[in-house]
Write a protein that holds these residues in place. Structure first.
Motif, PDB file in Angstrom:
ATOM      1  N   PRO A  73       0.800  -1.231   0.000  1.00  0.00           N
ATOM      2  CA  PRO A  73       0.000   0.000   0.000  1.00  0.00           C
ATOM      3  C   PRO A  73       0.835   1.285   0.000  1.00  0.00           C
ATOM      4  O   PRO A  73       0.510   2.231  -0.711  1.00  0.00           O
ATOM      5  N   LEU A  74       1.914   1.305   0.765  1.00  0.00           N
ATOM      6  CA  LEU A  74       2.755   2.496   0.804  1.00  0.00           C
ATOM      7  C   LEU A  74       3.386   2.777  -0.555  1.00  0.00           C
ATOM      8  O   LEU A  74       3.474   3.928  -0.989  1.00  0.00           O
ATOM      9  N   PHE A  75       3.786   1.719  -1.265  1.00  0.00           N
ATOM     10  CA  PHE A  75       4.383   1.915  -2.590  1.00  0.00           C
ATOM     11  C   PHE A  75       3.393   2.555  -3.544  1.00  0.00           C
ATOM     12  O   PHE A  75       3.700   3.531  -4.231  1.00  0.00           O
ATOM     13  N   SER A  76       2.178   2.013  -3.617  1.00  0.00           N
ATOM     14  CA  SER A  76       1.210   2.556  -4.569  1.00  0.00           C
ATOM     15  C   SER A  76       0.794   3.974  -4.190  1.00  0.00           C
ATOM     16  O   SER A  76       0.558   4.807  -5.063  1.00  0.00           O
ATOM     17  N   GLU A  77       0.737   4.262  -2.900  1.00  0.00           N
ATOM     18  CA  GLU A  77       0.390   5.621  -2.472  1.00  0.00           C
ATOM     19  C   GLU A  77       1.476   6.614  -2.895  1.00  0.00           C
ATOM     20  O   GLU A  77       1.191   7.645  -3.513  1.00  0.00           O
ATOM     21  N   VAL A  78       2.729   6.300  -2.578  1.00  0.00           N
ATOM     22  CA  VAL A  78       3.841   7.184  -2.948  1.00  0.00           C
ATOM     23  C   VAL A  78       3.973   7.275  -4.466  1.00  0.00           C
ATOM     24  O   VAL A  78       4.167   8.358  -5.027  1.00  0.00           O
ATOM     25  N   ALA A  79       3.830   6.151  -5.140  1.00  0.00           N
ATOM     26  CA  ALA A  79       3.939   6.134  -6.602  1.00  0.00           C
ATOM     27  C   ALA A  79       2.884   7.025  -7.242  1.00  0.00           C
ATOM     28  O   ALA A  79       3.174   7.736  -8.214  1.00  0.00           O
ATOM     29  N   MET A  80       1.673   7.031  -6.713  1.00  0.00           N
ATOM     30  CA  MET A  80       0.633   7.891  -7.292  1.00  0.00           C
ATOM     31  C   MET A  80       0.975   9.363  -7.107  1.00  0.00           C
ATOM     32  O   MET A  80       0.671  10.182  -7.982  1.00  0.00           O
ATOM     33  N   TRP A  81       1.620   9.721  -6.007  1.00  0.00           N
ATOM     34  CA  TRP A  81       2.042  11.120  -5.837  1.00  0.00           C
ATOM     35  C   TRP A  81       3.144  11.480  -6.825  1.00  0.00           C
ATOM     36  O   TRP A  81       3.165  12.586  -7.371  1.00  0.00           O
ATOM     37  N   VAL A  82       4.045  10.549  -7.077  1.00  0.00           N
ATOM     38  CA  VAL A  82       5.098  10.780  -8.077  1.00  0.00           C
ATOM     39  C   VAL A  82       4.475  10.919  -9.465  1.00  0.00           C
ATOM     40  O   VAL A  82       4.845  11.801 -10.248  1.00  0.00           O
ATOM     41  N   ILE A  83       3.511  10.071  -9.768  1.00  0.00           N
ATOM     42  CA  ILE A  83       2.809  10.125 -11.051  1.00  0.00           C
ATOM     43  C   ILE A  83       2.080  11.458 -11.190  1.00  0.00           C
ATOM     44  O   ILE A  83       2.120  12.102 -12.249  1.00  0.00           O
ATOM     45  N   PHE A  84       1.426  11.895 -10.128  1.00  0.00           N
ATOM     46  CA  PHE A  84       0.762  13.197 -10.144  1.00  0.00           C
ATOM     47  C   PHE A  84       1.764  14.308 -10.463  1.00  0.00           C
ATOM     48  O   PHE A  84       1.510  15.149 -11.337  1.00  0.00           O
ATOM     49  N   ALA A  85       2.900  14.316  -9.791  1.00  0.00           N
ATOM     50  CA  ALA A  85       3.929  15.341 -10.038  1.00  0.00           C
ATOM     51  C   ALA A  85       4.419  15.289 -11.480  1.00  0.00           C
ATOM     52  O   ALA A  85       4.628  16.331 -12.117  1.00  0.00           O
ATOM     53  N   TYR A  86       4.567  14.093 -12.011  1.00  0.00           N
ATOM     54  CA  TYR A  86       5.000  13.921 -13.400  1.00  0.00           C
ATOM     55  C   TYR A  86       4.006  14.567 -14.367  1.00  0.00           C
ATOM     56  O   TYR A  86       4.400  15.268 -15.312  1.00  0.00           O
ATOM     57  N   PHE A  87       2.720  14.369 -14.130  1.00  0.00           N
ATOM     58  CA  PHE A  87       1.720  14.948 -15.020  1.00  0.00           C
ATOM     59  C   PHE A  87       1.593  16.452 -14.855  1.00  0.00           C
ATOM     60  O   PHE A  87       1.303  17.165 -15.819  1.00  0.00           O
ATOM     61  N   VAL A  88       1.812  16.956 -13.649  1.00  0.00           N
ATOM     62  CA  VAL A  88       1.844  18.408 -13.459  1.00  0.00           C
ATOM     63  C   VAL A  88       2.986  18.996 -14.285  1.00  0.00           C
ATOM     64  O   VAL A  88       2.808  20.003 -14.985  1.00  0.00           O
ATOM     65  N   LEU A  89       4.139  18.360 -14.245  1.00  0.00           N
ATOM     66  CA  LEU A  89       5.268  18.783 -15.074  1.00  0.00           C
ATOM     67  C   LEU A  89       4.903  18.679 -16.556  1.00  0.00           C
ATOM     68  O   LEU A  89       5.232  19.562 -17.353  1.00  0.00           O
ATOM     69  N   GLY A  90       4.196  17.618 -16.915  1.00  0.00           N
ATOM     70  CA  GLY A  90       3.774  17.411 -18.300  1.00  0.00           C
ATOM     71  C   GLY A  90       2.861  18.507 -18.814  1.00  0.00           C
ATOM     72  O   GLY A  90       2.908  18.854 -20.008  1.00  0.00           O
ATOM     73  N   ILE A  91       2.042  19.070 -17.938  1.00  0.00           N
ATOM     74  CA  ILE A  91       1.177  20.184 -18.358  1.00  0.00           C
ATOM     75  C   ILE A  91       2.051  21.315 -18.886  1.00  0.00           C
ATOM     76  O   ILE A  91       1.830  21.833 -19.980  1.00  0.00           O
ATOM     77  N   GLY A  92       3.048  21.683 -18.103  1.00  0.00           N
ATOM     78  CA  GLY A  92       3.936  22.773 -18.504  1.00  0.00           C
ATOM     79  C   GLY A  92       4.729  22.452 -19.754  1.00  0.00           C
ATOM     80  O   GLY A  92       4.847  23.295 -20.656  1.00  0.00           O
ATOM     81  N   MET A  93       5.259  21.247 -19.823  1.00  0.00           N
ATOM     82  CA  MET A  93       6.074  20.866 -20.978  1.00  0.00           C
ATOM     83  C   MET A  93       5.241  20.858 -22.259  1.00  0.00           C
ATOM     84  O   MET A  93       5.701  21.323 -23.301  1.00  0.00           O
ATOM     85  N   ASN A  94       4.031  20.352 -22.182  1.00  0.00           N
ATOM     86  CA  ASN A  94       3.165  20.341 -23.363  1.00  0.00           C
ATOM     87  C   ASN A  94       2.681  21.751 -23.697  1.00  0.00           C
ATOM     88  O   ASN A  94       2.527  22.092 -24.870  1.00  0.00           O
ATOM     89  N   ALA A  95       2.463  22.570 -22.685  1.00  0.00           N
ATOM     90  CA  ALA A  95       1.976  23.931 -22.919  1.00  0.00           C
ATOM     91  C   ALA A  95       3.009  24.806 -23.619  1.00  0.00           C
ATOM     92  O   ALA A  95       2.637  25.740 -24.322  1.00  0.00           O
ATOM     93  N   ILE A  96       4.293  24.514 -23.445  1.00  0.00           N
ATOM     94  CA  ILE A  96       5.325  25.331 -24.092  1.00  0.00           C
ATOM     95  C   ILE A  96       5.860  24.709 -25.375  1.00  0.00           C
ATOM     96  O   ILE A  96       6.793  25.233 -25.984  1.00  0.00           O
ATOM     97  N   SER A  97       5.264  23.624 -25.804  1.00  0.00           N
ATOM     98  CA  SER A  97       5.694  22.978 -27.042  1.00  0.00           C
ATOM     99  C   SER A  97       5.550  23.932 -28.221  1.00  0.00           C
ATOM    100  O   SER A  97       4.621  24.737 -28.283  1.00  0.00           O
ATOM    101  N   ARG A  98       6.466  23.824 -29.167  1.00  0.00           N
ATOM    102  CA  ARG A  98       6.368  24.629 -30.395  1.00  0.00           C
ATOM    103  C   ARG A  98       5.251  24.124 -31.307  1.00  0.00           C
ATOM    104  O   ARG A  98       4.829  24.806 -32.214  1.00  0.00           O
TER     105      ARG A  98
END
Length: 131
Positions: A73-98
């Motif tokens: 349970p601890l792994f999946s909980e922490v992993a989901m927070w990492v996944i969330f952070a990854y997608f937040v970063l992805g918003i910015g990266m996709n938003a600045i795409s040429r």
């Protein structure tokens, strides 16, 4: 479970896009910075790896909501927070795409995936299962 299901559906759509890219469809404007109409071999390999990562994320999400029991349970909980952070970063990266198609399609997709990942990480999927 509805959040994990919605996340799974979005990843199914992304998997279809990645498969099309791997097979040479001229949809490169939607991925990998949008610099290639048809992906070169190295980016096709990247698309294949992406599909594998999508599958792993879906398994982690379903594990986090308690629908399956694969990870501690601890792994999946922490992993989901990492996944969330990854997608937040992805918003910015996709938003600045040429690439306009990548900006207009993939930034909102990343936002939706971030929102769903946040809700799953918070444990809201577990509450839905308990009802």
């Amino acid at each position: 479970m509805p959040f994990a299901l919605a996340l799974t559906v979005l990843f199914a759509i992304l998997t279809l896009l990645q498969l099309a890219l791997i097979l040479g469809a001229p949809l490169g404007a939607f991925a990998w910075g949008g610099q290639h109409r048809v992906l070169p071999a190295r980016l096709r390999i990247g698309s294949a790896v992406s599909i594998l990562l999508y599958g792993l994320i879906v398994v982690i999400a379903w594990d986090r909501v308690g629908a399956i029991d694969v990870f501690a349970p601890l792994f999946s909980e922490v992993a989901m927070w990492v996944i969330f952070a990854y997608f937040v970063l992805g918003i910015g990266m996709n938003a600045i795409s040429r690439s306009k198609p990548e900006r207009y399609a993939m930034a909102p997709m990343s936002a939706a995936l971030a929102a769903l990942s946040f809700l799953i990480a918070m444990g809201y999927g577990e509450l839905a299962m308990a009802i």
